[in-house]
Each structure stands twice: as C-alpha cells, then as structure tokens.
Design a protein around this motif. Sequence first.
Motif, PDB file in Angstrom:
ATOM      1  N   PHE A 177      -7.493 -26.110   1.649  1.00 26.43           N
ATOM      2  CA  PHE A 177      -8.273 -26.169   2.583  1.00 26.43           C
ATOM      3  C   PHE A 177      -7.786 -25.754   3.991  1.00 26.43           C
ATOM      4  O   PHE A 177      -8.438 -26.029   5.430  1.00 26.43           O
ATOM      5  N   ILE A 178      -6.893 -26.424   4.605  1.00 26.05           N
ATOM      6  CA  ILE A 178      -5.868 -26.536   6.171  1.00 26.05           C
ATOM      7  C   ILE A 178      -4.530 -25.486   6.327  1.00 26.05           C
ATOM      8  O   ILE A 178      -4.399 -24.944   7.311  1.00 26.05           O
ATOM      9  N   LYS A 179      -3.994 -24.586   4.812  1.00 29.91           N
ATOM     10  CA  LYS A 179      -2.629 -23.922   5.151  1.00 29.91           C
ATOM     11  C   LYS A 179      -3.107 -23.227   5.854  1.00 29.91           C
ATOM     12  O   LYS A 179      -2.213 -22.061   6.958  1.00 29.91           O
ATOM     13  N   ASP A 180      -4.082 -22.104   5.888  1.00 32.74           N
ATOM     14  CA  ASP A 180      -4.260 -21.071   6.650  1.00 32.74           C
ATOM     15  C   ASP A 180      -4.543 -21.134   8.104  1.00 32.74           C
ATOM     16  O   ASP A 180      -4.423 -20.291   9.322  1.00 32.74           O
ATOM     17  N   LYS A 181      -4.972 -22.489   8.791  1.00 34.94           N
ATOM     18  CA  LYS A 181      -5.006 -22.784   9.650  1.00 34.94           C
ATOM     19  C   LYS A 181      -4.032 -22.992  10.673  1.00 34.94           C
ATOM     20  O   LYS A 181      -3.732 -23.090  12.232  1.00 34.94           O
ATOM     21  N   ILE A 182      -2.801 -22.940   9.976  1.00 34.36           N
ATOM     22  CA  ILE A 182      -1.602 -23.527  10.520  1.00 34.36           C
ATOM     23  C   ILE A 182      -1.000 -22.520  11.525  1.00 34.36           C
ATOM     24  O   ILE A 182      -0.425 -21.255  11.178  1.00 34.36           O
ATOM     25  N   VAL A 183      -1.286 -23.326  12.721  1.00 38.71           N
ATOM     26  CA  VAL A 183      -0.594 -21.875  13.728  1.00 38.71           C
ATOM     27  C   VAL A 183       1.306 -22.123  14.279  1.00 38.71           C
ATOM     28  O   VAL A 183       2.372 -22.698  14.336  1.00 38.71           O
ATOM     29  N   PRO A 184       1.462 -20.854  13.560  1.00 37.88           N
ATOM     30  CA  PRO A 184       3.303 -20.767  13.524  1.00 37.88           C
ATOM     31  C   PRO A 184       3.594 -21.392  14.419  1.00 37.88           C
ATOM     32  O   PRO A 184       3.395 -20.569  15.505  1.00 37.88           O
ATOM     33  N   ILE A 185       5.421 -22.622  15.228  1.00 36.81           N
ATOM     34  CA  ILE A 185       5.663 -22.174  16.352  1.00 36.81           C
ATOM     35  C   ILE A 185       7.002 -21.859  15.543  1.00 36.81           C
ATOM     36  O   ILE A 185       7.189 -22.608  14.621  1.00 36.81           O
ATOM     37  N   PRO A 186       7.861 -21.420  16.237  1.00 40.17           N
ATOM     38  CA  PRO A 186       9.339 -21.161  16.536  1.00 40.17           C
ATOM     39  C   PRO A 186       9.725 -22.697  16.504  1.00 40.17           C
ATOM     40  O   PRO A 186      10.194 -22.797  17.786  1.00 40.17           O
ATOM     41  N   VAL A 187      11.023 -22.652  15.421  1.00 34.93           N
ATOM     42  CA  VAL A 187      11.958 -23.668  15.633  1.00 34.93           C
ATOM     43  C   VAL A 187      13.046 -23.642  16.471  1.00 34.93           C
ATOM     44  O   VAL A 187      13.600 -22.133  16.823  1.00 34.93           O
ATOM     45  N   PRO A 188      12.948 -24.180  18.100  1.00 30.08           N
ATOM     46  CA  PRO A 188      14.123 -24.086  18.300  1.00 30.08           C
ATOM     47  C   PRO A 188      15.546 -24.322  18.691  1.00 30.08           C
ATOM     48  O   PRO A 188      15.358 -24.958  17.815  1.00 30.08           O
ATOM     49  N   SER A 189      16.141 -23.282  18.976  1.00 31.05           N
ATOM     50  CA  SER A 189      17.688 -23.806  19.622  1.00 31.05           C
ATOM     51  C   SER A 189      17.986 -24.116  19.950  1.00 31.05           C
ATOM     52  O   SER A 189      17.810 -23.805  21.396  1.00 31.05           O
ATOM     53  N   MET A 190      19.351 -25.171  20.123  1.00 32.68           N
ATOM     54  CA  MET A 190      19.452 -25.658  21.225  1.00 32.68           C
ATOM     55  C   MET A 190      20.573 -25.512  22.443  1.00 32.68           C
ATOM     56  O   MET A 190      20.739 -25.431  23.004  1.00 32.68           O
ATOM     57  N   HIS A 370      13.872 -17.559  18.211  1.00 36.47           N
ATOM     58  CA  HIS A 370      13.975 -19.116  18.044  1.00 36.47           C
ATOM     59  C   HIS A 370      14.432 -19.453  19.441  1.00 36.47           C
ATOM     60  O   HIS A 370      16.026 -20.600  19.086  1.00 36.47           O
ATOM     61  N   SER A 371      14.822 -19.329  20.616  1.00 40.15           N
ATOM     62  CA  SER A 371      15.125 -19.625  22.021  1.00 40.15           C
ATOM     63  C   SER A 371      14.003 -20.550  22.076  1.00 40.15           C
ATOM     64  O   SER A 371      12.984 -21.059  21.894  1.00 40.15           O
ATOM     65  N   LYS A 372      14.303 -21.335  23.491  1.00 40.93           N
ATOM     66  CA  LYS A 372      13.726 -22.808  23.749  1.00 40.93           C
ATOM     67  C   LYS A 372      12.507 -21.767  24.770  1.00 40.93           C
ATOM     68  O   LYS A 372      10.951 -22.324  24.511  1.00 40.93           O
ATOM     69  N   LYS A 373      12.861 -21.069  25.195  1.00 42.23           N
ATOM     70  CA  LYS A 373      11.493 -19.602  25.867  1.00 42.23           C
ATOM     71  C   LYS A 373      10.266 -19.050  24.738  1.00 42.23           C
ATOM     72  O   LYS A 373       9.496 -19.460  25.127  1.00 42.23           O
TER      73      LYS A 373
END
Length: 390
Positions: A177-190, A370-373
Amino acid sequence: MLLEYLGAYKNKLSNKINGVIHIKTRENKVGSVLLSFITGPFTLTPKERFTDPHTNYWVCPEIARLFLEKGFDVDIINWDNKTFLPKKKYDVCVDLQHNIERLEPVLGDKCKRVMFIISSYPEFQNNAEEKRLNDLFQRRGVRLSFGRKEDYSKNVQFTDFIGGYGNKTVRSSYPDFIKDKIVPIPVPSMDIYDAPKNKDYDKVRKNFLWFGGGGAILKGLDLIVEAFADLPQLNLSLIGPAPFEEEFAKTYEKELSLPNIKRHNRPRINESGVAMIDDIPLEDIISESAFVIGLSASEGGGAATVQAMQLGLIPITTPQTGINEEAPGFVIHEPTLANIKKLILEVSTMYETDLKKLSYDTWNFAHTNHSKKAFTKKFNEFIDQIVNTQ
C-alpha cells in the motif's frame, strides 16, 4: 562569530534539558516543521566538528536549511527520542522511520506526516538477517547474534508522504500500500573527486574493497571473507567496524589473519576536514583497489559503496545493497560462495581498457547522481510536493 557561539550553546542547553532544538526562519514565516532526525550537528560551535564522516551529519542540517529557506521554523529532536511531545502545532513532521507512530496522536489532523527512509522495511531486514545467520550456521556450525535487528513499528500506516534512499529492490521491501508512493532520494557522498587518472589498472585489478558499517553477517562479510580465503591470488581490504565485531572476528580469526585480507578501522575526519584511517587518507586506501564489493541482504542506499564509486571503483553488489539499477558494475542475484568466486575471478582478468572505461563510467555515474547537489535538488522537489499538496 560570537552569535554562532551563542546559538550553539543555546542549542546545547535546549537539547540537554528539553531534547529539542528550535531554529527560526529568517524569511516570512509560513509554518513550523518538526524534524525527527539528529540534533548533534546543531550544537556544534565554530571550533567543534564531527569526526565521523556519516552522511546524516550533513543531511539533517541540509533538510532543515531547505525548510528554513521556504519560511518554516524548524524544531529538531533525535530519532530515538521517546519522550518528546509537541507543545505547539506543526504543519509538517519529517521522521527518520521511528517516531511517527508515537507522535501521530498528538500531531493534529492538519500536520503532514513524512517518513524519510534510509533502510529496507524492518520486517524484511530482520528476516533477511535471520536467513543469513541460518545460512552461516549451516555452512560452519556456528550461531552468531543479530547485528542489525530493527524494531517493528506501524510508522508507514500513519505516513502521508514517504521518500528516501535505495533502489527498486529496497522500495519493494515495503508494504504494497505504500511502496509505490516512495519518492527516490539519492544518497549523497560526503566527498567527490576528479575522474581517476594515471591509475594502473593492471596493478590493481586483483584488489577488492569492502567498505561499510556494522552488521557483518547482514552485509555479507562472512561470504566475502570466505570467498577470498579460497583465492589467495586476490586481495581484499576491509574498511569499517564490522570486521572487528567480536563474534565475527572470533569466528573468522583464521581467515582475517591471511596475508591477502587486511582490515582497516573506520575512517575519521581530521582537523583539516580530510577523512583518514590512522595516518593514511581514506582516498589513498580506496584508490588501491579496482572493485568495491557489497553483498548486503538489506540496506538503504549503500552510502559507503557509493563513496568508493566516487573514486572509480567498480561495484559488485546484490540488488539489496541499494545501488541504483542503472549504475555500471556487476550484480550478484544469488550470493553463494560459488557465484561470488566465479565473478570476482572473471572480473580480475578483464582487459585493462575495459576496466578503465568501466571505472570512468562508474565515477561519472556517482559524480552525477550522488553529490550533495543531487541530494539537495531531489529533496527540495520532495518538500515542494509535500507543502503544495492540499
């Protein structure tokens, strides 16, 4: 500078006494946000710093900054704070997977509840780790403890918006009921780096890196160490706390003492802002390898693997490690010892020109995605979606 010191000490005091930090927007106020994440970064004076290069120490202040710039006051509590209760109305609550269920009855009907995910669904992860522990018992007759067991919760049932790290496999671990609502956010590299130049791929082709946090069995470190123990012509470097976990280190004492397997402590940031392991820059240790191998049974965005990709290391991963499906590299869908050894032997004999191209493609993918930007852009869009939805 004086105001920064006063602000930091004010936050330290508020955090210690009340478990919450208050930051007022400098824009025209439009509302208030509760951020259930980590408070530590907001208590640092200009001369204080974190030595742990974990992404959360940058991500949390960045999320706060984005809301502040949109005119929201922001209150921050720690994700594991089980006593804080709101004394005012919030327009938005952003929670790091653990607090929405507890806070839900007191947030009010008008508060938009947002869940920020950094790992697979707890039930999925616990089952995955249990299976890995059972597999280890079948192979070696030793029973190890859970290393990354998650508490079950009903947080997703009270969530209006959900976004975070991981690939399609990570998102699919959540309820239907929730998985298709997940908005992908890229993990940033420090840290990001220039494209690898003058790297001797013929020299490093037999060198592999594992880089990660705790939970050795969940992350497949047992399988990786066993595979390389049978392949003395290949070299394995291990970075992070998992190889030093007491049960794991005792079980694999023989393998970890082999000349082709080397353990390194977790990196720390020095006074110059450079990630170091002992007296060696983390960048130098990572660059000695051609491949980064991550065989987790459950993960979020695979931040440490992505960090190695920023230096052109070609990833060898399971889908559950969370690396974007479009990333260059190799995927092991069934991480048996036979499959692992077969693949790492094959890639170690790749033509140098092919290695060089794949390494550049890997660097380019990580550098672009995968940048901070890249994180800021996607999370800013996520905030707009949240605040503009009626």
